[in-house]
Design a protein around this motif. Structure first.
Motif, PDB file in Angstrom:
ATOM      1  N   UNK A   1      31.086 157.178 -32.160  1.00 10.49           N
ATOM      2  CA  UNK A   1      30.253 156.536 -31.149  1.00 10.49           C
ATOM      3  C   UNK A   1      30.707 156.993 -29.753  1.00 10.49           C
ATOM      4  N   UNK A   2      32.009 157.010 -29.530  1.00  5.19           N
ATOM      5  CA  UNK A   2      32.529 157.422 -28.220  1.00  5.19           C
ATOM      6  C   UNK A   2      32.061 158.844 -27.897  1.00  5.19           C
ATOM      7  N   UNK A   3      32.220 159.746 -28.874  1.00  6.14           N
ATOM      8  CA  UNK A   3      31.847 161.146 -28.657  1.00  6.14           C
ATOM      9  C   UNK A   3      30.357 161.271 -28.361  1.00  6.14           C
TER      10      UNK A   3
ATOM     11  N   UNK B   1      23.187 154.648 -32.678  1.00  5.80           N
ATOM     12  CA  UNK B   1      21.875 155.235 -32.940  1.00  5.80           C
ATOM     13  C   UNK B   1      21.227 155.673 -31.619  1.00  5.80           C
ATOM     14  N   UNK B   2      21.295 154.798 -30.613  1.00  9.64           N
ATOM     15  CA  UNK B   2      20.715 155.142 -29.313  1.00  9.64           C
ATOM     16  C   UNK B   2      21.399 156.369 -28.719  1.00  9.64           C
ATOM     17  N   UNK B   3      22.698 156.444 -28.914  1.00 12.25           N
ATOM     18  CA  UNK B   3      23.439 157.584 -28.371  1.00 12.25           C
ATOM     19  C   UNK B   3      22.973 158.884 -29.022  1.00 12.25           C
ATOM     20  N   UNK B   4      22.788 158.835 -30.349  1.00 14.86           N
ATOM     21  CA  UNK B   4      22.357 160.023 -31.076  1.00 14.86           C
ATOM     22  C   UNK B   4      20.949 160.440 -30.631  1.00 14.86           C
ATOM     23  N   UNK B   5      20.059 159.435 -30.533  1.00 14.58           N
ATOM     24  CA  UNK B   5      18.671 159.729 -30.166  1.00 14.58           C
ATOM     25  C   UNK B   5      18.598 160.295 -28.751  1.00 14.58           C
TER      26      UNK B   5
END
Lengths: 881, 91
Positions: free
Chosen positions: A217-219, A234-238
């Motif tokens: 998640x941090x990355x 999920x938001x970070x990935x998107x």
């Protein structure tokens, strides 16, 4: 994105390396690497493997991964590992018809190669049933092979009902090392923020708070480069994917629909892959493997991307993937079913799901086989009735094998209705017989009886065949379990006759087992011959469940009837057989009986250890838990130890609904014994009467005798009719005869109990036995009775006398020991005792041997504990550290 | 985890010297106990002849208490499951 150095992972790497060193020394090790998704299990293992490459004694490292398919491919990680081992192993595994062949080939290949071997099975929370069995199989055979087995899983997704949980619980505790990964600290997150330029220092604390220190998640959050920290991973990935070009986006969408990794040829077959689009994908953290396959860096990212693909587009893409896979050929049916199902292509599902189920069955991945049948049935509306019924029957059988009884009943009912509508009486009758068996498992005795009768009525109208023979044997089993001997023998006899005429070995073995058990309970010697024949047939024809059941019935009857030697033999053989064939529930059931057997023999430590091993197991069935709870409670009650009531309350609650004397009787007797030892026997009478009321339907002389004798001891009237001899004698007031009978049997505690009814000499003998067994509670009763009968000066017991010098040290050794305790060296001791230093040396080694210690310090400590030290230095325990 | 009071009788008294050996003896016992999941909290020893000790342990079961006692040759006369009562809590 460049690989980052791992932060705060050194001690976990050290732990893994210690396991590797142990394996290199020839010990087996199992390392469990656990933590939530994104905690960095894979990164840790990659780093571990990377460091091993430069190790002096470079181990062989083998990787296998479990798949995130809805229905995982059986033994997928073993296929990975087999490809790395090479040779003929992959072909052997792919072609094997039997699972034991696969497992044995796997362990041979692992043992044959370089030492040590590090075998990694990743993401075991997704493992199919066969892989879980493989882990158990390897775990039990690892000891001397010099193999480190590393298993990673998300422990937060493995609740006590998850099948992996019981597998982990079954691994040999001495070999297991746990490596639970922890989130990154605030400091580590801050250093990552520092490394990613362009962020204010204030962000680090917020980033740590929102991500909880989850490294993935941090990355992702850092790479998303948003103004604020994305609220979920999920938001970070998107957010990262939002900036992709159309071509790159098409690649990401496609890869998202293929769990694990997508092969280069598959990618190219479905969508154009210009190099710059691939570069874009790699820039958002996707990984290109050496073989040209493309993967997300983490399953969390794939899931997030998968959710972004609109449903209609997803279906179309799955259809194209399926078409490409079919054109390519050689793809496992499991994988084809996955995409066919998601493409909504019913014809393809029905084409491939039965093959996938058949492969899963061959490898005994029954949970996956059931899932394939269920998938097929979702697409089967247009199929002819007979084909649908066959799918329901397949589903029902696989659910039965995986203890999903409610699902199995529902599927059988569907099959029954379809067969009935089609006028197929044979299959209708067979489904009725199955419903009878399943209803019994479900605790629904009335329904079970109704179905059993209906099955026989239906099948009797047809020419006699195996279905009818099985229906007869089912009836025999139901009546046997309910204790109705006559009906059981009647139906069992019909089953045996028909099975012999048809040459149906399996049914014959089953029926002989039922009949033999009934006859044994009736003290009919022919029963043992029946059971032994059942066992022989089962062993000869590899009918594993039937063999285990025959061992169990032979052993449990011997235990119930206090045939100690016979019980020991059947238990040893039966448990060894169950272990060798991985029949875990049977092994547990027999281990519970072995606990009871140890208790009868007076070996309470072994009894408690067996009982504890069952009770600690989350999936142990009630029939195994009940005897284990009773045994442990009795060990505690007899020793005068605490923690009895919670065990017996649970046993009582489990036993009552069974309505069976063989389960309820022993619990009632144990509750009576505990209450009696506590001096409150009257509280146990109600329970004993409940058990006694079952006696007329289920006349087992040993259980009934036990109940009746406790009724008498607790102050009620007891009837010796129908009680086994030692009990009958005590009830009739013949304590001498009862004690002699127990002594002949070899059951010391039962003998002491009987002696309590006797004269002073008998009470003293009882006291001796109690002291030998450590039966403090009964010894207390014996002493009280001795004092009440006017005997003075009742010794506090042999324990005190022998404990002064139980190790049998000589006078000289005691003198040397006294000086050892004072911390004297050998030379000084020699001077003081006027002997040579060499003699002192001999004495010291003799002392170490007798006290079973390794050093002078330990000997001194032992001497002080045992009160063997002559010198008094005056300090007390705990006064000073 | 349950807490147990274990009573032990020492016919000839219990003697542990107040020196490095005594410390080592206690430490070894603590480690042996921990290996079986039993924590030795502390003990009381009768002032008269050190003949009786009352030891407090946190452990998984009475069987574990007996197992570690056997390993270290300690007598066990009685095991009682106990919990803390703090008289000042009621103040």
């Amino acid at each position: 994105m460049p690989a980052m150095a791992l932060l705060e992972r050194e001690r976990f790497l050290d732990a893994l390396d210690a396991c590797r060193a142990d394996a290199a020394a020839g010990l087996g090790r199992i390392a469990l690497v656990t933590g939530e998704a994104g905690i960095g299990k894979t990164s840790l293992l990659r780093e571990f493997a990377r460091r091993l490459e430069s190790a002096a004694q470079r181990p062989r490292v083998l990787w296998g991964s479990c798949e995130a398919l809805f229905t995982p491919h059986p033994l997928a990680p073993l296929y990975d590992i087999a490809r790395q081992i090479g040779g003929d192993l992959p072909a052997l595994i792919a072609d094997a018809e039997r699972r034991d062949v696969v497992f044995n080939a796997a362990i041979e290949a692992l043992a044959r190669g370089a030492r040590p071997t590090v075998a990694i099975i990743e993401d075991a929370h997704w493992a199919d049933e066969a892989t879980l069995d493989l882990i158990k199989f390897l775990g039990r055979r690892l000891e001397r092979l010099g193999i480190l087995l590393v298993i990673s899983y998300r422990d937060d997704e493995v609740n006590p009902r998850h099948p992996l949980c019981s597998v982990v619980g079954d691994l040999p505790a001495t070999l297991v090392r746990r490596v639970p990964l922890e989130p990154l600290s605030a400091a580590a997150v801050a250093s990552l923020v520092d490394a990613a330029a362009g962020r204010a220092a204030g962000d680090a604390a917020r980033l740590h708070e929102i991500t909880g220190g989850n490294p993935f998640f941090v990355t992702e959050a850092l790479a998303a480069a948003e103004d604020d920290v994305p609220p979920t991973v999920r938001d970070a990935v998107i957010a990262r994917m939002a900036r992709l070009s159309e071509a790159a986006r098409a690649i990401v969408d496609l890869a998202a629909l293929v769990p694990g990794r997508i092969e280069g040829w598959l990618l190219a077959a479905v969508t154009p892959c210009p190099p710059d689009a691939i570069q874009e994908c790699l820039a958002i953290g996707m990984v290109m493997h050496e073989d040209g396959s493309l993967a997300f860096r983490h399953e969390l990212a794939r899931r997030a991307a998968d959710e972004q693909v609109p449903a209609p587009q997803g279906r179309a893409l799955h259809a194209r993937i399926l078409a490409a896979l079919r054109r390519h050929g050689g793809i496992p049916a499991t994988r084809l079913v996955h995409h066919a199902d998601l493409a909504g292509d019913s014809a393809a599902v029905l084409e491939f799901a039965p093959a996938a189920a058949a492969r899963a069955i061959a490898l005994r991945s029954h949970r996956e086989a059931a899932a394939h049948f269920a998938t097929a049935l979702r697409h089967a509306d247009a199929l002819p009735a007979a084909e649908r019924a066959a799918l329901f029957e397949g589903l029902a059988y696989e659910c039965y094998l995986t203890e999903q009884i409610a699902e199995a009943i529902a599927a059988r009912k569907e099959a029954l209705a379809l067969r009935r509508a089609a006028g197929d009486a044979l299959k209708e009758g067979d489904n009725l017989r199955w419903l009878s068996r399943l209803s019994w498992f479900d605790g629904n005795k009335a329904a079970s009886d109704d179905y059993a009768r209906a099955a026989i009525a239906c099948l009797s109208a047809l020419p006699p065949g195996r279905e009818l023979a099985m229906a007869y044997s089912n009836c025999a089993q139901l009546y046997m379990l309910a204790g109705d001997a006559q009906a059981a023998l009647d139906w069992g006899g019909r089953a045996i006759a028909l099975a012999e005429r048809l040459g149906e070995i399996e049914i014959l073995s089953h029926a002989l087992n039922n009949v033999g058990s009934v006859r044994l309970d009736e003290a009919d010697g022919g029963g043992r011959a029946d059971l032994e024949r059942s066992l022989r047939l089962a062993l000869e024809h590899g009918l594993e469940e039937h063999a285990a059941r025959a061992y169990t019935n032979l052993a449990s009857t011997a235990v119930r009837h206090y045939q100690l030697e016979r019980a020991a033999r059947h238990l040893a053989e039966g448990i060894a057989y169950s272990e060798a064939h991985d029949l875990d529930s049977w092994r547990r059931y027999m281990t519970a009986f072995r606990a009871q057997h140890h208790l009868q023999c007076g070996d309470w430590t072994a009894a408690a250890a067996d009982a504890d091993s069952i009770l600690r197991h989350s999936r142990a069935a009630a029939i195994s838990r009940i005897p284990s709870l009773v045994t442990l409670a009795l060990v505690r009650a007899r020793r005068g130890d605490p923690g009895i009531d919670q065990l017996l309350d649970e046993a009582w609650a489990l036993a009552l609904p069974t309505g069976e004397l063989q389960r309820i009787g022993p619990v009632a007797c144990a509750r009576a014994e505990a209450a009696w030892l506590r001096g409150r026997p009257e509280t146990a009478l109600a329970d004993l009467r409940i058990a006694d009321a079952l006696a007329p339907q289920q006349p087992d002389a040993w259980i009934i005798g036990d109940i009746r004798v406790w009724l008498v001891r607790c102050g009620a009237e007891g009837d010796d009719a129908g009680a086994a001899p030692p009990f009958a004698r005590e009830i009739a007031g013949d304590w001498r005869g009862a004690a002699a009978a127990w002594a002949a049997i070899g059951a010391p505690y039962a003998e002491a109990l009987a002696l309590l009814g006797g004269d002073e000499a008998a009470l003293r003998r009882a006291l001796e036995i109690c002291e030998r067994l450590g039966a403090a509670a009964l010894a207390f009763v014996a002493r009280r009775r001795l004092r009440a009968s006017g005997v003075r000066g009742v010794a506090r017991g042999a324990q005190e006398r022998t404990r002064r010098n139980p190790q049998g040290l000589t006078t000289s050794e005691l003198k040397v020991l006294a000086l050892l305790v004072e911390g004297r060296r050998n030379a000084e001791i020699a001077r003081r005792l006027f002997v040579s230093e060499k003699t002192v040396g001999h004495h010291v080694s003799a002392i170490l041997g007798k006290l079973a210690v390794r050093s002078r310090g330990e000997a001194a400590a032992a001497a002080m504990r045992l009160g063997l030290a002559g010198a008094r230095t005056g300090a007390v325990l705990g006064a000073e550290k | 985890m349950p807490r147990y009071l274990v009573e032990r009788d020492f016919a000839d008294g219990l003697h542990i010297p107040v020196n490095a050996d005594g410390a080592k003896a206690c430490r070894a016992m603590v480690d042996t106990y921990l290996h079986d999941g039993v924590t030795w909290v502390h003990s009381y020893v009768s002032t008269e002849g050190n003949r009786k000790s009352f030891c407090i342990y946190d452990g998984p079961s009475p069987e574990a208490i007996r197992r570690v006692a056997a390993k270290t040759n300690m007598p066990v006369n009685k095991i009682t499951e106990v919990r803390v009562l703090d008289p000042y809590f009621y103040r």
